[in-house]
Design a protein around this motif. Sequence first.
Motif, PDB file in Angstrom:
ATOM      1  N   LEU A 214       0.705  -1.243   0.091  1.00 37.51           N
ATOM      2  CA  LEU A 214      -0.039   0.062  -0.036  1.00 37.51           C
ATOM      3  C   LEU A 214       0.921   1.336   0.073  1.00 37.51           C
ATOM      4  O   LEU A 214       0.482   2.170  -0.465  1.00 37.51           O
ATOM      5  CB  LEU A 214      -0.874  -0.031   1.251  1.00 37.51           C
ATOM      6  CG  LEU A 214      -2.173  -0.860   1.213  1.00 37.51           C
ATOM      7  CD1 LEU A 214      -2.951  -0.977   2.399  1.00 37.51           C
ATOM      8  CD2 LEU A 214      -2.877  -0.964  -0.236  1.00 37.51           C
ATOM      9  N   GLY A 215       1.887   1.144   0.778  1.00 39.52           N
ATOM     10  CA  GLY A 215       2.922   2.330   0.714  1.00 39.52           C
ATOM     11  C   GLY A 215       3.217   3.013   2.062  1.00 39.52           C
ATOM     12  O   GLY A 215       2.341   2.245   2.983  1.00 39.52           O
ATOM     13  N   PRO A 216       4.148   3.635   2.378  1.00 36.86           N
ATOM     14  CA  PRO A 216       4.472   4.358   3.635  1.00 36.86           C
ATOM     15  C   PRO A 216       3.144   5.002   4.384  1.00 36.86           C
ATOM     16  O   PRO A 216       2.602   5.852   3.712  1.00 36.86           O
ATOM     17  CB  PRO A 216       5.732   4.985   3.260  1.00 36.86           C
ATOM     18  CG  PRO A 216       6.140   4.578   2.009  1.00 36.86           C
ATOM     19  CD  PRO A 216       5.251   3.966   1.419  1.00 36.86           C
ATOM     20  N   GLY A 217       3.037   4.995   5.539  1.00 32.60           N
ATOM     21  CA  GLY A 217       2.313   5.694   6.356  1.00 32.60           C
ATOM     22  C   GLY A 217       0.756   4.990   6.740  1.00 32.60           C
ATOM     23  O   GLY A 217       0.150   5.736   7.450  1.00 32.60           O
ATOM     24  N   PHE A 218       0.582   3.849   5.980  1.00 28.65           N
ATOM     25  CA  PHE A 218      -0.600   3.289   6.232  1.00 28.65           C
ATOM     26  C   PHE A 218      -0.860   2.452   7.516  1.00 28.65           C
ATOM     27  O   PHE A 218       0.337   1.859   7.826  1.00 28.65           O
ATOM     28  CB  PHE A 218      -0.971   2.372   5.169  1.00 28.65           C
ATOM     29  CG  PHE A 218      -1.559   2.965   3.952  1.00 28.65           C
ATOM     30  CD1 PHE A 218      -2.965   3.078   3.791  1.00 28.65           C
ATOM     31  CD2 PHE A 218      -1.104   3.435   2.825  1.00 28.65           C
ATOM     32  CE1 PHE A 218      -3.697   3.765   2.678  1.00 28.65           C
ATOM     33  CE2 PHE A 218      -1.330   4.017   1.826  1.00 28.65           C
ATOM     34  CZ  PHE A 218      -2.831   4.207   1.541  1.00 28.65           C
ATOM     35  N   ALA A 219      -1.593   2.577   8.297  1.00 27.08           N
ATOM     36  CA  ALA A 219      -2.008   1.710   9.401  1.00 27.08           C
ATOM     37  C   ALA A 219      -3.367   0.989   9.654  1.00 27.08           C
ATOM     38  O   ALA A 219      -4.443   1.610   8.914  1.00 27.08           O
ATOM     39  CB  ALA A 219      -2.008   2.662  10.741  1.00 27.08           C
ATOM     40  N   PHE A 220      -3.104  -0.232   9.905  1.00 28.08           N
ATOM     41  CA  PHE A 220      -4.438  -1.043   9.674  1.00 28.08           C
ATOM     42  C   PHE A 220      -5.421  -0.575  10.626  1.00 28.08           C
ATOM     43  O   PHE A 220      -4.953  -0.679  11.842  1.00 28.08           O
ATOM     44  CB  PHE A 220      -4.041  -2.352   9.818  1.00 28.08           C
ATOM     45  CG  PHE A 220      -5.110  -3.453   9.623  1.00 28.08           C
ATOM     46  CD1 PHE A 220      -6.304  -3.359   8.537  1.00 28.08           C
ATOM     47  CD2 PHE A 220      -5.556  -4.295  10.668  1.00 28.08           C
ATOM     48  CE1 PHE A 220      -7.053  -4.436   8.767  1.00 28.08           C
ATOM     49  CE2 PHE A 220      -6.475  -5.098  10.610  1.00 28.08           C
ATOM     50  CZ  PHE A 220      -7.158  -5.298   9.559  1.00 28.08           C
ATOM     51  N   VAL A 221      -6.640  -0.513  10.172  1.00 24.33           N
ATOM     52  CA  VAL A 221      -7.646  -0.075  11.298  1.00 24.33           C
ATOM     53  C   VAL A 221      -8.545  -1.344  11.544  1.00 24.33           C
ATOM     54  O   VAL A 221      -8.858  -1.816  12.637  1.00 24.33           O
ATOM     55  CB  VAL A 221      -8.496   1.099  11.126  1.00 24.33           C
ATOM     56  CG1 VAL A 221      -9.747   1.248  12.002  1.00 24.33           C
ATOM     57  CG2 VAL A 221      -7.603   2.342  10.775  1.00 24.33           C
TER      58      VAL A 221
END
Length: 343
Positions: A214-221
């Motif tokens: 997905l790329g840098p910066g994504f956090a799974f919710v």
Amino acid sequence: MTSGDLSPLPDDYAQVLASLKDRVREARITAQRRVNTELISLYWGIGQQILAHQDNQGWGAGVIRRLAEDLRTEFPLMKGFSQRNLQYMRTMTSAWGPESNVPQLVAQLPWGHIRTILDKAETPQARDWYAAAAVEFGWSRNVLLNMMMNRSMERTGTAPSNFTQHLAAMDSELAQQVAKDPYAFEFLGLSGEVAERDLEQALMDRIVETLRELGPGFAFVGRQVHMEVDGDDFYIDLLFFHVEQLRYFVIELKTGKFQPEFAGKLNFYVALVDDKLRRQAHAPTVGILICGSKNDHTVRYALGRSTSPMAVAAYTYDQLTTEDRAILPPEEQLTAALDTLPE
């Protein structure tokens, strides 16, 4: 106080120890960076001299081979003076220009990263893009190689979207840069047709690789995030939060070809998250529909009438046939083999 002293420790001892540990770690990292910078600067200077003498005096492979032997004889405890490595030094200075000093971007990269970029980058643009990304996001060499093999630069920001219609200029550009097309899910090990739930489960089973793609910066919710509207239940396939852009990303998965009604459902989910989860400090929620295939003209018609910022991308996961995949050694064996190649 000796190790055998049973006297009680001061109340602030744990805090002081933690602070000193942090200082030691920071000093070690700083020292390692300085050593790497000096090493790359040395290699840059050697590469410059080789390049200059090749241009002016016609140095050939035989001279480079002799130079490597003499340097190894003079500095037997130093690695990196093989003929192959000297050729890389020459290629590095040739690739990044005739500056007298090593460019700052290059100086921040480990030597193994530089060699990988020189081997795999097909254009100056790709070389600079992957170098900058490796520095900014702290990619390991294996991650860098994977990103280059999967053509991450060529796929980043290419998904058709309506961001410019629904987001401010800066927001639109930021959102577009995380919308890849296609997404490369080869790490899932899937082949042939799969059900949407199976694809979703596979992405969750490999969540680290999923976040990396997905790329840098994504956090799974969350997965199958429940939303209720006046007694009606709805479930969002995947919900992420981008910690740099401060916005939710709603991701819907479809294993078939894109259909216009998919955009309507995603538009609805984006509106729900905006209404129920988004806080005042958050940027507008964005939706990304990831499907098995799409007709870009159909996509643009569908997005043109949507009221929420959305993008539509395809995905791939089966570049190799099942037979070809079966004869390949595991990834860790390939990595180990690469690491044993002579410098």
